[in-house]
Design a protein around this motif. Sequence first.
Motif, PDB file in Angstrom:
ATOM      1  N   ILE A  59       0.834  -1.192   0.011  1.00  0.00           N
ATOM      2  CA  ILE A  59       0.071   0.040   0.009  1.00  0.00           C
ATOM      3  C   ILE A  59       0.826   1.372  -0.044  1.00  0.00           C
ATOM      4  O   ILE A  59       1.657   1.294   0.722  1.00  0.00           O
ATOM      5  N   GLN A  60       0.357   2.147  -0.732  1.00  0.00           N
ATOM      6  CA  GLN A  60       1.309   3.401  -0.997  1.00  0.00           C
ATOM      7  C   GLN A  60       0.436   4.894  -0.730  1.00  0.00           C
ATOM      8  O   GLN A  60       1.186   5.898  -0.430  1.00  0.00           O
ATOM      9  N   GLY A  61      -0.781   4.597  -0.548  1.00  0.00           N
ATOM     10  CA  GLY A  61      -1.679   5.531  -0.213  1.00  0.00           C
ATOM     11  C   GLY A  61      -1.306   6.312   1.013  1.00  0.00           C
ATOM     12  O   GLY A  61      -1.077   5.808   2.367  1.00  0.00           O
ATOM     13  N   PRO A  62      -1.591   7.715   1.125  1.00  0.00           N
ATOM     14  CA  PRO A  62      -1.238   8.386   2.131  1.00  0.00           C
ATOM     15  C   PRO A  62      -2.498   8.352   3.345  1.00  0.00           C
ATOM     16  O   PRO A  62      -2.129   8.756   4.439  1.00  0.00           O
ATOM     17  N   LEU A  63      -3.587   8.304   3.000  1.00  0.00           N
ATOM     18  CA  LEU A  63      -4.579   8.181   3.778  1.00  0.00           C
ATOM     19  C   LEU A  63      -5.623   7.198   3.327  1.00  0.00           C
ATOM     20  O   LEU A  63      -5.964   6.625   2.357  1.00  0.00           O
ATOM     21  N   GLY A  64      -6.098   6.380   4.591  1.00  0.00           N
ATOM     22  CA  GLY A  64      -6.802   5.335   4.370  1.00  0.00           C
ATOM     23  C   GLY A  64      -7.585   4.879   5.717  1.00  0.00           C
ATOM     24  O   GLY A  64      -7.593   5.290   6.831  1.00  0.00           O
ATOM     25  N   GLU A  85      -1.503   7.625   6.996  1.00  0.00           N
ATOM     26  CA  GLU A  85      -2.328   8.173   7.950  1.00  0.00           C
ATOM     27  C   GLU A  85      -3.630   7.368   7.811  1.00  0.00           C
ATOM     28  O   GLU A  85      -4.266   7.431   7.028  1.00  0.00           O
ATOM     29  N   THR A  86      -3.732   6.639   9.282  1.00  0.00           N
ATOM     30  CA  THR A  86      -4.690   5.556   9.086  1.00  0.00           C
ATOM     31  C   THR A  86      -5.830   6.075   9.960  1.00  0.00           C
ATOM     32  O   THR A  86      -5.568   6.253  11.332  1.00  0.00           O
ATOM     33  N   LEU A  87      -7.013   5.811   9.817  1.00  0.00           N
ATOM     34  CA  LEU A  87      -8.144   5.980  10.415  1.00  0.00           C
ATOM     35  C   LEU A  87      -8.616   4.743  10.904  1.00  0.00           C
ATOM     36  O   LEU A  87      -8.978   3.846  10.421  1.00  0.00           O
ATOM     37  N   TRP A  88      -8.708   4.237  12.233  1.00  0.00           N
ATOM     38  CA  TRP A  88      -8.741   3.042  13.090  1.00  0.00           C
ATOM     39  C   TRP A  88     -10.235   2.955  13.461  1.00  0.00           C
ATOM     40  O   TRP A  88     -10.660   3.739  14.222  1.00  0.00           O
ATOM     41  N   LEU A  89     -11.092   2.053  12.911  1.00  0.00           N
ATOM     42  CA  LEU A  89     -12.497   1.920  13.299  1.00  0.00           C
ATOM     43  C   LEU A  89     -12.459   0.535  14.136  1.00  0.00           C
ATOM     44  O   LEU A  89     -12.026  -0.317  13.541  1.00  0.00           O
ATOM     45  N   VAL A  90     -13.011   0.674  15.323  1.00  0.00           N
ATOM     46  CA  VAL A  90     -12.990  -0.377  16.142  1.00  0.00           C
ATOM     47  C   VAL A  90     -14.204  -1.290  16.310  1.00  0.00           C
ATOM     48  O   VAL A  90     -15.370  -0.584  16.595  1.00  0.00           O
ATOM     49  N   PRO A  91     -14.372  -2.572  15.673  1.00  0.00           N
ATOM     50  CA  PRO A  91     -15.657  -3.098  15.819  1.00  0.00           C
ATOM     51  C   PRO A  91     -15.682  -4.042  17.181  1.00  0.00           C
ATOM     52  O   PRO A  91     -14.773  -4.330  17.792  1.00  0.00           O
TER      53      PRO A  91
END
Length: 352
Positions: A192-197, A210-216
């Motif tokens: 993965i090369q994307g800057p945002l995800g 830069e990763t947005l962590w969503l917790v299930p």
Amino acid sequence: MKIGIISFTSKGACINRKLSSLFQVKGVHLSKFKEEGLDNIESSLNEWTKEQFQVCEALVFIGATGIAVRAIAPFIINKAVDPAVLVIDELGKYIIPLLSGHLGGANKLASELSVLIGGTPVVTTATDLEKCFAIDEWAKRNSLVIKNLKVAKHISAALLQGEVVGFMADVSIEGHLPKGLKYYKANQMETIQGPLGIWIGWEEKRPFQETLWLVPPLLTVGIGCKKGTSEAQIERLVKQILEQYHLPIESVGQIVSIDLKKNEEGLNEWANRNKKSIRFFSALQLSQVEGEFTASSFVKQVTGVDNVCERAAVLGSYGGKLLVPKTSLDGVTIAIAIAIEGTYKVQFDETC
């Protein structure tokens, strides 16, 4: 959903009565008018608002927007914890989501109220106006907890600008990803090369710059305890285990135990304070759970089953995998199980 409704004029009281009846909640009327079917309050508007912020999921002010703004201003914290706040004019023509449009559900509630009273919802959030995927609203709808609201704002801003945002998940996905999201499989993490995800999973991972962590809420915590165990004793061990295994409290979906503990004050207090559902099983149900568990003759003598926490955790997760084996401290035993792969699903649909 607990909703606090307040009105200030006789015309507003008519809408108040209607909504109170439809939602089956008590309407509260604060004005010189004494309207049938509504309760007058003795406290000030400031005191009423403070109380509602603590106990309600949504507040509805029927009257001028300025009244609502001044009333809620001292009590606003952030959108992760603030209740939804809406304003309806006294004629019911317009319904304005004022606070917590997405996470608090104010936008959704405005839409529901418009159907009930025929008013027009006035939505001002950019993602709604541009018909763009709203990550915070979608996360709430799928019971995912946002770990970093700042990154969530960056995600929304990027999507509004037409940029591509990466998406990777450790749960099952249903439906088609909305415009702007690019899906990556787990085996693509190194490329993965994307800057945002976006990353969805009970473990923290950072596949993007830069990763947005969503917790299930995938984890089930099984708890056994001695009679009279305090909330503090339970909190001490839960906190210790979560820290040891690097598990966020948000990943815990429910607490389970044996039905002999239904009235344990400390256990119920911990579940309520942490807003976790709690389920209880009989000794017979627990004894029928298949697997290898840490047996105790003393526990079997007291409860009728050789192990409570591990068996309850596996049963509560519908045959899930035991992630944390029985751990004991100060009269409390805890085990954690994770739901089997494919059990938890997140849904994309046409509203995304």
